[in-house]
Structure formats: C-alpha cells, structure tokens
Design an enzyme around this catalytic site. Structure first.
Site, PDB file in Angstrom:
ATOM      1  N   GLY A   1       0.830  -1.195   0.000  1.00 16.73           N
ATOM      2  CA  GLY A   1       0.000   0.000   0.000  1.00 16.73           C
ATOM      3  C   GLY A   1       0.863   1.242   0.000  1.00 16.73           C
ATOM      4  CB  CYS A   2       0.457   4.425   1.787  1.00 17.32           C
ATOM      5  SG  CYS A   2       1.341   5.947   2.144  1.00 17.32           S
TER       6      CYS A   2
END
Length: 196
Positions: A30-31
C-alpha cells in the site's frame, strides 16, 4: 613501503567486503510512506526507498503515469543484524493480506500488496511464510502474491518529497495514517503482533 601498500589494500578489501554485506529486497504494502516508516524502525534495516515496481512502463511517476506498477519500497538491510525471514515476518503484520482491492483506504492496483523475490531462495522463504499466514487464517483467503522482482524505480526529481515523508511531514503523515485506518485494521487482524 610494501607494508603500507598491503595495509592500504587490506583496508580497501575490508571496505568492499563490508559493503557487500548489505542485501536488498522489494516489498509492496500500500502507501509507500507507511511502508517506509514501518521498515525503517526495524533493527538492521539501513535504508528504505519509496518507488514503483512490477509494471512494464519505464520511469513511472506518482502524479503521472504509473499504470501496472505497485507503490513499493526497496529495503537495504544488513543480513548479520536482520535476515530475510525476519523482514517477511515484519512485512505480514504490517499489511492486510486479505485485501484484493488495495490496502486500507487506498484503492486500486498500485496500492496492492506483493512480495517481490529476487531468487529461488527468497521465493521458498516467501512461499513458506505465506503458508504460515494461510494456516493462521483458515476461513479467509490470503491474496498477497509472490512475484519475480523487476526494475525498481525510486521516486525522484520534483516528487522526491515522498522520500522520508513521515519524517519531513509528521503531522500530515500521522493524520493520513490515522484517517486511513491502517493501524486499526492491522490491530484487528494481527492483535498484539501488529507493529506500528
């Protein structure tokens, strides 16, 4: 003179031998701000760089085209202080392995989790670690893939502010992480094993 030359050559050889101790791996979760933060706290990790990998498009950018790529981090580590298995153990408890649409509040292909392996030894360890997670959650489907490593493109130029974002913009980073529900979800999945 001969002694000094030998001492110099020995010093150079030691420098390169020490440098050779550093290994690298690429993980997507993810991020990349969060992945960078989570892995830089792990003892033995010497550098974490945010970027893109897994796609075929050359030179992807954050605000431009990065179709087919994953937001990922390249982790440099000292194998005498932390081994690949320990990196994998840390990785799993910092992602949602059941999410096939992204990670936490970030949706879409570029936010999917994935382990990128550079060789057969890493693949075996990654597959075994995935099977351990599968065994822990028999009623849920673990969707995190194990993929062959490909070119890693670090964030650069005008987008370099993404590197070390959690350090340079702590208020914005912590606000994002909290509002995204990352830690709450990790706690719900992993309990006290969740690291943040």
């Amino acid at each position: 003179m001969q002694y000094q030359r030998m001492l110099f050559l020995l010093t150079v050889a030691l420098f390169f031998a020490t440098s050779a101790l550093a290994d690298k791996t690429i993980l997507a979760g993810g991020c990349f701000w969060c992945m960078e933060s989570d892995f830089e706290k792990l003892a033995g990790v010497t550098e974490v760089v945010s970027g893109f990998t897994g796609g075929t498009l050359p030179d992807p950018t954050y605000t431009g085209n990065h179709d087919g790529h994953y937001e990922a981090v390249e982790i440099t580590y000292d194998p005498n202080k932390v081994n690949y298995q320990q990196l994998l153990d840390h990785y799993w408890v910092n992602i949602d392995p059941f999410d096939d649409g992204g990670q936490f509040c970030d949706r879409g292909h570029s936010y999917l989790a994935a382990i990128f392996v550079a060789n057969e030894s890493e693949r075996k360890l990654a597959e075994a670690s995935k099977q351990q997670v599968v065994a822990m959650f028999p009623k849920q489907k673990v969707v995190t893939p194990i993929l062959n490593a490909s070119t890693f493109y670090p964030i650069k130029g005008e987008e370099s502010y993404h590197q070390d974002f959690y350090k340079t913009n702590p208020i914005r980073y912590n606000g994002y992480r909290w509002s995204c529900g990352r830690d709450k979800r990790l706690k719900a999945i992993w309990g006290d094993k969740a690291k943040h």
